[in-house]
Motif scaffolding. Structure first.
Motif, PDB file in Angstrom:
ATOM      1  N   LEU A   1     -58.518 -34.048  -4.515  1.00  0.00           N
ATOM      2  CA  LEU A   1     -59.438 -34.613  -3.513  1.00  0.00           C
ATOM      3  C   LEU A   1     -59.422 -33.821  -2.211  1.00  0.00           C
ATOM      4  O   LEU A   1     -60.360 -33.907  -1.420  1.00  0.00           O
ATOM      5  CB  LEU A   1     -59.079 -36.075  -3.229  1.00  0.00           C
ATOM      6  N   ALA A   2     -58.365 -33.053  -2.000  1.00  0.00           N
ATOM      7  CA  ALA A   2     -58.278 -32.234  -0.777  1.00  0.00           C
ATOM      8  C   ALA A   2     -59.413 -31.223  -0.703  1.00  0.00           C
ATOM      9  O   ALA A   2     -59.758 -30.745   0.387  1.00  0.00           O
ATOM     10  CB  ALA A   2     -56.928 -31.520  -0.720  1.00  0.00           C
ATOM     11  N   HIS A   3     -60.017 -30.905  -1.838  1.00  0.00           N
ATOM     12  CA  HIS A   3     -61.070 -29.890  -1.876  1.00  0.00           C
ATOM     13  C   HIS A   3     -62.458 -30.505  -2.052  1.00  0.00           C
ATOM     14  O   HIS A   3     -63.414 -29.782  -2.361  1.00  0.00           O
ATOM     15  CB  HIS A   3     -60.788 -28.908  -3.019  1.00  0.00           C
ATOM     16  N   HIS A   4     -62.564 -31.815  -1.861  1.00  0.00           N
ATOM     17  CA  HIS A   4     -63.841 -32.491  -2.083  1.00  0.00           C
ATOM     18  C   HIS A   4     -64.356 -33.155  -0.810  1.00  0.00           C
ATOM     19  O   HIS A   4     -63.605 -33.400   0.144  1.00  0.00           O
ATOM     20  CB  HIS A   4     -63.702 -33.543  -3.188  1.00  0.00           C
ATOM     21  N   ARG A   5     -65.649 -33.432  -0.825  1.00  0.00           N
ATOM     22  CA  ARG A   5     -66.318 -34.158   0.254  1.00  0.00           C
ATOM     23  C   ARG A   5     -66.143 -35.655  -0.016  1.00  0.00           C
ATOM     24  O   ARG A   5     -66.508 -36.142  -1.085  1.00  0.00           O
ATOM     25  CB  ARG A   5     -67.799 -33.778   0.297  1.00  0.00           C
ATOM     26  N   LEU A   6     -65.576 -36.356   0.959  1.00  0.00           N
ATOM     27  CA  LEU A   6     -65.208 -37.753   0.738  1.00  0.00           C
ATOM     28  C   LEU A   6     -66.020 -38.694   1.628  1.00  0.00           C
ATOM     29  O   LEU A   6     -66.341 -38.381   2.777  1.00  0.00           O
ATOM     30  CB  LEU A   6     -63.715 -37.959   1.010  1.00  0.00           C
ATOM     31  N   LEU A   7     -66.332 -39.856   1.060  1.00  0.00           N
ATOM     32  CA  LEU A   7     -67.058 -40.920   1.755  1.00  0.00           C
ATOM     33  C   LEU A   7     -66.080 -42.073   1.926  1.00  0.00           C
ATOM     34  O   LEU A   7     -65.624 -42.657   0.937  1.00  0.00           O
ATOM     35  CB  LEU A   7     -68.272 -41.351   0.926  1.00  0.00           C
TER      36      LEU A   7
ATOM     37  N   GLY B   1     -75.600 -37.782  -3.767  1.00  0.00           N
ATOM     38  CA  GLY B   1     -74.824 -36.580  -4.056  1.00  0.00           C
ATOM     39  C   GLY B   1     -74.037 -36.050  -2.884  1.00  0.00           C
ATOM     40  O   GLY B   1     -73.630 -34.886  -2.881  1.00  0.00           O
ATOM     41  N   ALA B   2     -73.781 -36.917  -1.884  1.00  0.00           N
ATOM     42  CA  ALA B   2     -73.121 -36.441  -0.662  1.00  0.00           C
ATOM     43  C   ALA B   2     -71.613 -36.319  -0.800  1.00  0.00           C
ATOM     44  O   ALA B   2     -70.976 -35.664   0.019  1.00  0.00           O
ATOM     45  CB  ALA B   2     -73.453 -37.380   0.502  1.00  0.00           C
ATOM     46  N   GLY B   3     -71.003 -36.972  -1.804  1.00  0.00           N
ATOM     47  CA  GLY B   3     -69.562 -36.877  -1.917  1.00  0.00           C
ATOM     48  C   GLY B   3     -68.979 -37.884  -2.886  1.00  0.00           C
ATOM     49  O   GLY B   3     -69.700 -38.548  -3.639  1.00  0.00           O
TER      50      GLY B   3
END
Length: 294
Positions: free
Chosen positions: A184-190, A233-235
Motif C-alpha cells: 500500500l506504500a506505493h498506492h494512491r489511498l482514499l 479510479g482515483a485510488g
C-alpha cells in the motif's frame, strides 16, 4: 412572553455559544432569539449575558439562572414524557444520532422504513462523527461503533461493522494489485478523516497489527464521497462492507487484501434505561433490533 420558551431559548444560546447557533437549533431567526433574551432580562431585572463584537459570556446572574433553567426544562420534559408513556400508540418526536457513513447508508434507510410503519412518529436524525452526550444533548438513542466503556446506558448489539478494501478494475490494471499490506506504500489511498489513534482500522497479518498508511490522495469525513472516488479510479478504498457490497457484486469495484482485513468492530444502539418506557422509543428499539440485530 412565553416564559418556558424563553428558558429554552436562553439555554440554547448558552449551549450553542451564540444567538446564531441557538436560532439554528430552534429554527427561529437570530433576531427573535435576541428578543426573547431581552424580554427575559427585563422580566428578571438583571443582565444574563454580556456580549461584545467577538465574545459572549454569562454574567454571575446568568450562570445561576442557567443551572436552574436547565433543571426546569428537564422537569418539563419528564412531565411530558410521563404522560406520553401512558399512551398506547407510539407518537411524538425521536432524536437519534449516528456516525455519518453508518448513518447515511444503514440508519437512514432504517428510519425511513420506521416512519412508514409508525406514521405518528417524527424522527430528527443527526449524523456526526463527533462524540455526543446522549442525555446532555437531548438524544433519545444513538448508534455507536467500537467497544463501549462502562456507562449508565443500555447497549443493544447490532450487526458488526466489517471493513473491506477495494479499488476499481481500471485502477488495479494501471497501478497493479497489492498482495500484502506493505504494498500500500506505493498506492494512491482514499482515507476517512475519522481514522485516528483512538479509532483506527489496523490491518491484520497473523497476530501483528499493521497501521493503515498515513499518506493519501483524498481524505473525507464522508464514506460515500470516498466510494465515488474509488469508482472513478482515483485510488484504493477501505470502507464498510454495506457501503460497497453492490459495487463488488456488479464488478465496479474489486476486493483486495482479503487476508489482511481489520477485525470487525461492534455496533450498538444505546439509550437511557429510564426513557425506554416511552412507546415511541420502545417501538424504535424493537424495530432496529429486529432488522439489524445479531
Amino acid at each position: 412572553m412565553d416564559r418556558l420558551r424563553s428558558l429554552e431559548v436562553y439555554v440554547a444560546v448558552i449551549d450553542g455559544g451564540s444567538f446564531t447557533a441557538a436560532a439554528t437549533t430552534l429554527e427561529i431567526s437570530a433576531v427573535m432569539v435576541g428578543k426573547y433574551i431581552k424580554a427575559l432580562e427585563q422580566s428578571l431585572g438583571a443582565p444574563l449575558i454580556q456580549r461584545t463584537t467577538r465574545h459572549m459570556q454569562m454574567t454571575e446572574s446568568g450562570r445561576a439562572f442557567y443551572a436552574e433553567a436547565r433543571q426546569v426544562l428537564e422537569q418539563w420534559r419528564q412531565a411530558c414524557e410521563s404522560v406520553e408513556g401512558l399512551q398506547s400508540t407510539p407518537h411524538g418526536l425521536l432524536r437519534i444520532t449516528a456516525p455519518m457513513t453508518l448513518g447515511s447508508c444503514m440508519v437512514a434507510p432504517l428510519v425511513a422504513a420506521f416512519l412508514v410503519a409508525y406514521p405518528q412518529i417524527r424522527v430528527e436524525l443527526i449524523l456526526n462523527n463527533s462524540s455526543v452526550d446522549l442525555l446532555q444533548d437531548g438524544f433519545d438513542a444513538a448508534f455507536r461503533i467500537a467497544h463501549l466503556e462502562e456507562m449508565d446506558l443500555v447497549a443493544k448489539p447490532l450487526q458488526a461493522y466489517e471493513m473491506l478494501i477495494c479499488a476499481s478494475l481500471e485502477y488495479l490494471q494501471l497501478n497493479g494489485t497489492p498482495e500484502k499490506p506493505a504494498d500500500l506504500a506505493h498506492h494512491r489511498l482514499l482515507v476517512h478523516s475519522s481514522w485516528t489513534q483512538r479509532f483506527n482500522w489496523a490491518l491484520k497479518e497473523g497476530n501483528t497489527e499493521i497501521p493503515w498508511p498515513e499518506h493519501w490522495v483524498m481524505k473525507s469525513n464522508d464514506g460515500p464521497a470516498l466510494r465515488l472516488a474509488a469508482l472513478a479510479g482515483a485510488g484504493i478504498l477501505m470502507q464498510p462492507r454495506f457501503l460497497v457490497a453492490d459495487d463488488l457484486a456488479s464488478g465496479a469495484l474489486v476486493s483486495v487484501l482479503g487476508d489482511y482485513l481489520p477485525s470487525p468492530k461492534p455496533v450498538h444502539l444505546i439509550y437511557a434505561p429510564q426513557r425506554a418506557r416511552l412507546p415511541k422509543l420502545r417501538a424504535f428499539i424493537d424495530f432496529a433490533t429486529q432488522r439489524l440485530g445479531v
